[in-house]
Write an enzyme that holds these catalytic residues in place. Structure first.
Site, mmCIF file in Angstrom:
data_model
loop_
_atom_site.group_PDB
_atom_site.id
_atom_site.type_symbol
_atom_site.label_atom_id
_atom_site.label_comp_id
_atom_site.label_asym_id
_atom_site.label_seq_id
_atom_site.Cartn_x
_atom_site.Cartn_y
_atom_site.Cartn_z
ATOM 1 C CG ASP A 132 -1.877 -0.997 1.972
ATOM 2 O OD1 ASP A 132 -2.394 -1.801 0.298
ATOM 3 O OD2 ASP A 132 -1.947 -1.443 2.420
ATOM 4 C CG HIS A 182 -2.186 -1.257 -7.754
ATOM 5 N ND1 HIS A 182 -1.601 -1.045 -6.690
ATOM 6 C CD2 HIS A 182 -1.911 -1.731 -9.111
ATOM 7 C CE1 HIS A 182 -0.052 -1.440 -6.909
ATOM 8 N NE2 HIS A 182 -0.565 -1.946 -8.277
ATOM 9 N N GLY A 201 -10.477 -3.256 2.964
ATOM 10 C CA GLY A 201 -11.917 -2.407 3.491
ATOM 11 C C GLY A 201 -10.880 -1.865 4.946
ATOM 12 N NE ARG A 202 -7.322 -6.755 5.826
ATOM 13 C CZ ARG A 202 -6.383 -8.051 6.128
ATOM 14 N NH1 ARG A 202 -6.447 -8.800 7.124
ATOM 15 N NH2 ARG A 202 -5.719 -8.036 4.770
HETATM 16 P P1 IMP Z 1 -2.261 -12.932 0.910
HETATM 17 O O1 IMP Z 1 -1.744 -11.921 0.643
HETATM 18 O O2 IMP Z 1 -3.757 -12.612 1.138
HETATM 19 O O3 IMP Z 1 -2.579 -14.442 1.930
HETATM 20 O O4 IMP Z 1 -1.813 -12.152 3.429
HETATM 21 C C1 IMP Z 1 -0.957 -12.516 3.234
HETATM 22 C C2 IMP Z 1 -0.628 -11.324 4.369
HETATM 23 O O5 IMP Z 1 -0.078 -10.640 3.125
HETATM 24 C C3 IMP Z 1 -1.460 -9.976 5.232
HETATM 25 O O6 IMP Z 1 -1.193 -10.021 6.075
HETATM 26 C C4 IMP Z 1 -2.137 -9.070 4.113
HETATM 27 O O7 IMP Z 1 -2.410 -9.041 4.623
HETATM 28 C C5 IMP Z 1 -0.742 -8.710 3.495
HETATM 29 N N1 IMP Z 1 -1.238 -8.476 2.020
HETATM 30 C C6 IMP Z 1 -1.390 -8.927 0.881
HETATM 31 N N2 IMP Z 1 -1.992 -8.163 0.348
HETATM 32 C C7 IMP Z 1 -1.441 -7.260 0.349
HETATM 33 C C8 IMP Z 1 -0.688 -5.518 -0.165
HETATM 34 O O8 IMP Z 1 -1.410 -5.217 -1.346
HETATM 35 N N3 IMP Z 1 -1.148 -4.942 0.913
HETATM 36 C C9 IMP Z 1 -0.788 -5.147 2.106
HETATM 37 N N4 IMP Z 1 -0.683 -6.331 2.763
HETATM 38 C C10 IMP Z 1 -1.152 -7.057 2.004
#
Ligand code: IMP
Length: 448
Positions: free
Chosen positions: A21, A49, A321-322
């Site tokens: 992000d 994005h 949205g978290r």
């Molecule tokens: P996953 O990629 O859904 O398996 O999530 C694994 C970890 O990566 C979690 O903590 C997500 O919140 C984080 N995460 C995955 N993609 C993003 C992103 O684009 N931005 C921020 N955190 C991400």
């Protein structure tokens, strides 16, 4: 040959240096004008994005934000895991807003793996299962995933016998044959995780995904050859990272990471383009730190200051949205990511968010449990969760009355903050983001 069509330094990679992000979408959008082809190499619909062009906001998850620029080609590389229903949804949304999306300007690797519906169910079920398991005083074992099926899809890629690739959607008999076996196995696995699901139906799923294959057929191809052909023609390539270096499966804060190599190290494997072409790597960092999901975050601010950053930076996930966890800038982490990614310059985003604070802290080292200190990052959750940040305090700056036109126009304290970052990471800050619009970016030519 500098500046010629064949100059390999024309290829650029953009990669997040923190936990995601960082505002990569906007920087990619700015850089798109200088490149012919924009390629995603990792992750899936877990990334998000948000790009604002001419006051219009676009939320993209799978399609490179370069699609917003007419005449550019976008590629979803083999390293991406593609949820085809989400992809079609995104294509439809773009079209509805007048954006051109065809099999010419959007290409999808035939080798990219498919996120199937059960991957999302598995992802959620495993998170629930783990959340219920306590891990002593460290709390639950859940990762805090986006529940987009990313981990289970990459698990199947590595497991091989239960994987489905984009090319398989174009081969109905083969797809149906695979689904027979996969559905049987997957139903049993879901039941073992406590999901009370009816047996997965290979015929219905076959019908659904064969129809999707027909719809996506014009976009699917061998993007490795397509990329090499483009480079041979002298086209310049922009590699767009999703997620970020500290979430890299091998080099991030494991196990609180995502399932792909999201640092620039993932580019060769995720696109088929050798690393020697990566002579320009722009790392994107926020002027502070954020993190979504679980895992250690040494500079996290759980007090009012963290809340202030969250509200000023509108720090809520594009995908889920978290609310994002917010904290001071961790230069130990950023310096590590710069090293790992081979970053040649940095773009510092959301700089405007820090205006109006009395003073700001920057983490320059970690105090270890044994009392010693280090300026090296610890890419492991258990190691990192026990460190205390060592801070330098810098004076803040007031809200600008008018937007700065270049870096020299910034308040002296704001310039000092940027100078401190540059001194620590040893590479220049090429761009500074001072607002969400594409135009609100101070670029190198303007930098003092
Ligand atoms: P996953 O990629 O859904 O398996 O999530 C694994 C970890 O990566 C979690 O903590 C997500 O919140 C984080 N995460 C995955 N993609 C993003 C992103 O684009 N931005 C921020 N955190 C991400």
């Amino acid at each position: 040959m500098t500046g010629s069509k064949r100059d390999i330094s024309r290829h650029t990679a953009v990669v997040g240096l923190q936990w995601g992000d960082e505002g990569k979408g906007k920087i990619v959008d700015v850089l798109t004008a200088q490149h012919d082809v924009i390629v995603r190499y990792n992750g899936g619909a877990n990334a998000g994005h948000t790009v604002v062009v001419d006051g219009k906001k676009y939320a993209l998850h799978l399609i490179p934000s370069g699609i917003l620029n007419a005449d550019k080609r976008c590629i979803i590389g083999n390293g991406v895991v593609v949820d085809p229903e989400k992809l079609i949804e995104e294509m439809d949304q773009l079209r509805a807003r007048g954006i051109h999306v065809t099999g010419k300007n959007l290409r999808v690797s035939d080798r990219a793996h498919v996120v199937m519906p059960w991957h999302k169910e598995q992802d959620a079920a495993l998170e629930e299962y783990m959340a219920a398991v306590t891990a002593g005083d460290r709390g639950s074992l859940a990762i805090g995933t986006t529940r987009r099926g990313i981990g289970p899809a990459y698990s199947d890629k590595v497991r091989r016998s239960t994987a489905i690739r984009m090319r398989d959607l174009l081969d109905p008999p083969y797809l149906r044959e695979r689904l027979q076996v996969i559905c049987k196995l997957r139903t049993a696995e879901l039941h073992a995780l406590g999901v009370n699901t009816d047996p997965l139906d290979p015929v219905a799923l076959g019908d659904r995904y064969i129809a999707i294959g027909k719809q996506l057929a014009p976009y699917i191809g061998d993007t490795v050859y397509e990329l090499h052909d483009a480079m041979a023609r002298g086209d310049s390539i922009l590699f767009e990272g999703a997620n970020a270096a500290l979430l890299d499966i091998d080099h991030g804060t494991y196990p609180y990471v995502t399932s792909s190599n999201c640092s620039s190290l993932g580019i060769p494997a995720g696109t088929g383009v050798p690393g020697r072409h990566l002579t320009r790597v722009i790392g994107i960092m926020k002027a502070y730190s954020t993190r979504v999901g679980g895992g250690p975050f040494p500079t996290e601010l759980t007090c009012e200051l963290g809340h202030k950053i969250r509200e000023r930076g509108r720090e809520y996930g594009t995908t889920t949205g978290r609310p994002r966890r917010c904290g001071w800038l961790d230069l130990v982490a950023v310096r590590y990511s710069v090293m790992l990614c081979g970053a040649t310059s940095v773009a510092c985003s959301l700089f405007d968010v820090l205006a109006g604070f009395e003073e700001l802290k920057i983490c320059v080292g970690y105090r270890l449990p044994n009392g010693s200190s280090t300026d090296r990052f610890i890419p492991d959750a258990r190691g990192l969760e026990n460190v205390q940040p060592i801070y330098e305090t810098l004076p803040g700056w007031p809200e600008p009355e008018i937007a700065a036109g270049n870096r020299a126009d910034l308040h002296p304290n704001a310039r000092a903050y940027l100078d401190r970052i540059e001194a620590a990471i040893g590479i220049p800050i090429e761009m500074v983001g001072i607002g969400p619009d594409r135009k609100q970016t101070l670029v190198a030519e303007c930098v003092s």
